[in-house]
Design a protein around this motif. Structure first.
Motif, PDB file in Angstrom:
ATOM      1  N   PHE A 180      11.259  18.677 -36.171  1.00 57.18           N
ATOM      2  CA  PHE A 180      10.427  19.227 -37.243  1.00 57.18           C
ATOM      3  C   PHE A 180       9.415  18.198 -37.740  1.00 57.18           C
ATOM      4  CE2 PHE A 180      13.901  22.406 -37.889  1.00 57.18           C
ATOM      5  CZ  PHE A 180      13.115  23.542 -37.810  1.00 57.18           C
ATOM      6  N   THR A 181       9.884  16.980 -37.972  1.00 55.34           N
ATOM      7  CA  THR A 181       9.018  15.940 -38.530  1.00 55.34           C
ATOM      8  C   THR A 181       7.852  15.616 -37.611  1.00 55.34           C
ATOM      9  OG1 THR A 181      10.807  14.943 -39.813  1.00 55.34           O
ATOM     10  CG2 THR A 181       8.924  13.544 -39.287  1.00 55.34           C
ATOM     11  N   PHE A 182       8.145  15.356 -36.353  1.00 55.44           N
ATOM     12  CA  PHE A 182       7.086  14.927 -35.448  1.00 55.44           C
ATOM     13  C   PHE A 182       6.183  16.083 -35.031  1.00 55.44           C
ATOM     14  CE2 PHE A 182      10.319  11.505 -34.711  1.00 55.44           C
ATOM     15  CZ  PHE A 182       9.615  10.547 -35.440  1.00 55.44           C
ATOM     16  N   ALA A 183       6.686  17.308 -35.107  1.00 54.01           N
ATOM     17  CA  ALA A 183       5.819  18.472 -34.909  1.00 54.01           C
ATOM     18  C   ALA A 183       4.781  18.532 -36.030  1.00 54.01           C
ATOM     19  CB  ALA A 183       6.641  19.755 -34.868  1.00 54.01           C
ATOM     20  N   GLY A 184       5.235  18.279 -37.271  1.00 50.81           N
ATOM     21  CA  GLY A 184       4.316  18.264 -38.402  1.00 50.81           C
ATOM     22  C   GLY A 184       3.289  17.149 -38.298  1.00 50.81           C
ATOM     23  N   ILE A 185       3.724  15.968 -37.869  1.00 46.84           N
ATOM     24  CA  ILE A 185       2.816  14.827 -37.726  1.00 46.84           C
ATOM     25  C   ILE A 185       1.790  15.086 -36.633  1.00 46.84           C
ATOM     26  CG2 ILE A 185       2.690  12.400 -37.051  1.00 46.84           C
ATOM     27  CD1 ILE A 185       5.382  11.998 -38.482  1.00 46.84           C
ATOM     28  N   ALA A 186       2.240  15.647 -35.506  1.00 52.83           N
ATOM     29  CA  ALA A 186       1.318  15.957 -34.407  1.00 52.83           C
ATOM     30  C   ALA A 186       0.290  17.005 -34.840  1.00 52.83           C
ATOM     31  CB  ALA A 186       2.103  16.451 -33.194  1.00 52.83           C
TER      32      ALA A 186
END
Length: 266
Positions: free
Chosen positions: A75-81
């Motif tokens: 979830f976190t890195f999807a948001g950052i990307a």
């Protein structure tokens, strides 16, 4: 963020057959760790509670703490990307906020799952901290990318704000981890914990990761987002300066460090 590391000889792999979801939540609530003194309001009153419900569900599904950490990272890195490559808009801002908030909630849930299962592990705590260290730096670098690509900044000097925020976040995280390690090494135990008052929680609000996540909703109005983001940077920088002074005094109070060996100096 921290996962318990107490050694135990009994590990649970799932709830007792007669235990309901509500009972699992209640059992977890009764075993909840005290909040660190000065912990920000969102982390205490919102994220921990949401993480509790997620942890109870994950536990009942048979997920391990490391699996929950992996979900948090997705979830976190999807948001950052999405933040780095997307076109700033209200829809993008809300999407980034929700992804980061869910990642943060699952970050709280992994340690709570460990408690339900009878204790965590050193490898689990290591994984949790590594994911956190990547998150806190790449998030601000993503802001740098989108600010350079999409924002109409009056001067390139403004790009120093996300760069500075990256440094502040990385130093804050490393210093807090180092505080705990040195206090444990020199016999004073872990960082002090206790009941965090509402006043302390509100004072720490500018440093709250949950508040930072919510700020991304404003991506629909880039100038307003960047203003709020810059103010959060200034607040976090000021907090870090004051905290470093206090932490240095705490380290100085631990006494002298034993002389290093020749191998350590090489």
């Amino acid at each position: 963020m921290n996962r318990p590391t107490a050694h135990t000889t009994t590990r649970e792999t799932g709830p007792p057959a007669s235990e309901t979801y509500r009972q699992t939540v209640q059992r977890l609530s009764s075993a909840q760790k005290s909040a660190a003194r000065g912990a920000p309001a969102y982390s205490i009153y919102v994220n921990r509670r949401v993480g509790r419900y997620l942890a109870a569900g994950a536990y009942r599904l048979g997920l391990t703490p490391n699996m929950v950490t992996a979900v948090s990272a997705v979830f976190t890195f999807a948001g950052i990307a999405l933040l780095a490559v997307g076109q700033p808009s209200w829809v993008l801002g809300i999407s980034v906020w929700l992804l980061l908030a869910l990642g943060y909630a699952f970050d709280s849930a992994d340690g709570q799952v460990a408690r339900l299962r009878g204790g965590g592990s050193a490898s689990g705590e290591w994984l949790d901290h590594v994911v956190d260290s990547v998150k806190i730096s790449t998030l601000h670098l993503a802001v740098l990318v989108t600010a350079f690509t999409h924002f109409s900044l009056s001067s390139p000097v403004w790009l120093l704000v996300p760069i500075g925020f990256t440094v502040v976040a990385a130093v804050s995280f490393f210093a807090m981890i180092l505080n705990d390690l040195l206090k444990a090494k020199h016999g004073s135990g872990a960082a002090p914990t206790g009941h965090s008052t509402v006043w302390r929680a509100l004072l720490g609000a500018p440093t709250d990761y949950g508040l930072l996540c919510f700020a991304f909703v404003l991506l629909g109005a880039p100038w307003l987002f960047f203003l709020v983001y810059a103010l959060l940077f200034v607040a976090n920088l000021g907090y870090l300066v004051l905290a470093l002074i206090k932490w240095f005094r705490d380290m100085n109070a631990l006494g002298s460090v034993p002389a290093r060996s020749a191998a350590e100096d090489s």
